[in-house]
Design an enzyme around this catalytic site. Structure first.
Site, PDB file in Angstrom:
ATOM      1  N   THR A  15      -6.786  -0.827   4.883  1.00  0.00           N
ATOM      2  CA  THR A  15      -6.019  -0.127   3.860  1.00  0.00           C
ATOM      3  C   THR A  15      -5.378  -1.151   2.929  1.00  0.00           C
ATOM      4  O   THR A  15      -5.776  -2.311   2.893  1.00  0.00           O
ATOM      5  CB  THR A  15      -4.958   0.802   4.503  1.00  0.00           C
ATOM      6  OG1 THR A  15      -4.374   1.639   3.490  1.00  0.00           O
ATOM      7  CG2 THR A  15      -3.860   0.015   5.185  1.00  0.00           C
ATOM      8  N   ASN A  16      -4.391  -0.735   2.169  1.00  0.00           N
ATOM      9  CA  ASN A  16      -3.679  -1.626   1.255  1.00  0.00           C
ATOM     10  C   ASN A  16      -2.202  -1.242   1.249  1.00  0.00           C
ATOM     11  O   ASN A  16      -1.779  -0.341   1.975  1.00  0.00           O
ATOM     12  CB  ASN A  16      -4.280  -1.554  -0.153  1.00  0.00           C
ATOM     13  CG  ASN A  16      -4.358  -0.133  -0.664  1.00  0.00           C
ATOM     14  OD1 ASN A  16      -3.349   0.504  -0.909  1.00  0.00           O
ATOM     15  ND2 ASN A  16      -5.587   0.385  -0.804  1.00  0.00           N
ATOM     16  N   ASP A  17      -1.415  -1.905   0.405  1.00  0.00           N
ATOM     17  CA  ASP A  17       0.034  -1.733   0.443  1.00  0.00           C
ATOM     18  C   ASP A  17       0.565  -0.593  -0.423  1.00  0.00           C
ATOM     19  O   ASP A  17       1.783  -0.433  -0.554  1.00  0.00           O
ATOM     20  CB  ASP A  17       0.730  -3.032   0.001  1.00  0.00           C
ATOM     21  CG  ASP A  17       0.642  -4.107   1.064  1.00  0.00           C
ATOM     22  OD1 ASP A  17       0.695  -3.761   2.254  1.00  0.00           O
ATOM     23  OD2 ASP A  17       0.536  -5.302   0.708  1.00  0.00           O
TER      24      ASP A  17
END
Length: 401
Positions: free
Chosen positions: A211-213
């Site tokens: 995923t990412n932030d």
């Protein structure tokens, strides 16, 4: 919605008075001018000085304390306000309002108020369910007052029941929804808007993912702004942790594939599509059905590209206004312009996510808006709600053409 509104807040005596301090702050943060009136009982829980400091206005307490000789204070406050909020509303003030009793500053000013009145009851469950209170609330609803349903939770008496004052964000959302219903001819009142939010998750196994932030805050701010402009908004989100804006339909997804499907299902009937989500560029070719055990010192994952949803929509669009986001760390303008052309978007909103006050998870942002027919528009650092307002104003200018 509340910017430049004049709000009279009437505080009556209950343990929930402490929550109203934060509510006043939120009104002011939203751009409203707030004046507070308190009953004598309310001052036993929070001092008038607290509300004076928060509101930057004198607090009204006594019917006969006329601070300005040329004004009748309770009538002046009633005439001054664009809306009135009674919070917490005790059974006592509810009874007074329902029966037209005016025996102190608060009840007298409310009796003279012609602006919309929002009432947030807070009391013991048995008091709330008493036939007299039920009857009084029904009368107030017939009179056109807007009642905010209390929450169920742990009460001051030490047990769980219905009667808790809703959280300030819930009260704020209820008021915005109530005001929105009274407005007509809003600029997006006939438009259907799709907005995506959050970072997608691409599963490695049942307990791990790529995923990412992205927090989804920008997408939620855009949904709020579009809703307040009258749009029929569908928010396709990877997170449910953020407060849902008023009059917004939320569809929860996880992966880029689920997000693509949810957007495509609604694309043909949409007018504006804003791809604010941070969609993963790659996903594991194979998702393990069971948790991968730690057996070797190195683990190799094979990844494949995910579908470029924005580019897909760019090829499909007919009447839709298509807006994409470019979260970059270098060469912001170059990459944004390239994305605008390559993805056949109408607008690209670019931001430098390496900046602490403009990146993922921040409550503020700083963006540059790129379009095909005008110079880039730079929007300096401000709250994501205000950034969303700026983006929607540019979008409105494109719809009108």
């Amino acid at each position: 919605m509340l910017k430049n509104k004049k709000i009279a807040v009437y505080v009556t005596g209950g343990i929930a008075v402490y929550k109203v301090c934060d509510l006043v702050r939120k009104f002011i943060k939203a751009g409203a001018d707030v004046k507070v009136a308190m009953t004598a009982s309310a001052t036993e829980f929070v001092t008038p000085l607290t509300f004076q400091v928060l509101s930057k206005n004198d607090v009204y307490l006594d019917t006969f304390d006329e601070k300005v000789s040329s004004e009748v204070a309770h009538i002046h406050l009633a005439d001054w306000c664009d809306l009135a909020v009674v919070a917490p509303a005790t059974a006592n003030i509810i009874a007074k309002m329902a029966n037209g009793i005016a025996d102190d500053f608060v009840s007298t000013a409310l009796l003279a108020t012609t602006a919309p009145i929002f009432i947030a009851p807070a009391m013991n469950q048995h008091m709330f369910e008493n036939p007299a209170t039920v009857r009084n609330l029904t009368t107030l609803q017939v009179d056109g007052r807007m009642i905010i349903e209390p929450n169920t939770g742990f009460l001051a008496e030490g047990y769980v029941g219905k009667g808790r004052l809703p959280e300030p964000d819930e009260i704020l959302a209820f008021i915005e929804a109530g005001l929105l219903e009274q407005q007509i001819d809003l600029p997006l009142s006939t438009k259907k808007v799709i907005i995506t939010a959050g970072g997608t998750k691409e599963r490695i196994d049942p307990v791990r993912f790529i995923t990412n932030d992205s927090s989804g805050k920008m997408g939620y701010s855009l949904a709020k702004s579009a809703s307040l402009l009258g749009a029929d908004v569908t928010l396709i989100s990877t997170t449910s942790n953020l407060p849902l804006p008023v009059n917004v339909t939320r569809v929860i997804v996880e992966s880029s594939q689920e997000m693509e499907q949810a957007v495509l299902e609604r694309f043909a009937t949409s007018d504006i599509v804003i791809m604010a989500a941070a969609v993963s560029d790659y996903r594991p070719i194979q998702e393990a059905k069971e948790k991968i055990k730690k057996t070797e010192s190195l683990l190799t994952l094979e990844l494949e590209k995910t579908t470029d949803i924005l580019a897909t929509l760019g090829k499909m669009k007919d009447h839709q206004l298509l807006i994409g986001f470019a979260a970059e760390t270098t060469n912001l303008a170059e990459y944004a312009k390239g994305k605008l052309a390559k993805k056949k978007a109408d607008m690209i909103v670019a931001n430098d996510v390496s900046k602490s006050n403009a990146g993922f998870n921040s409550d503020t942002n700083e963006v540059t808006i790129f379009t095909n027919d005008q110079e880039p528009i730079h929007v300096s650092v401000r709250s994501k709600d205000l950034i969303a307002d700026e983006i929607l104003q540019v979008a409105l200018s494109k719809i009108k053409k």
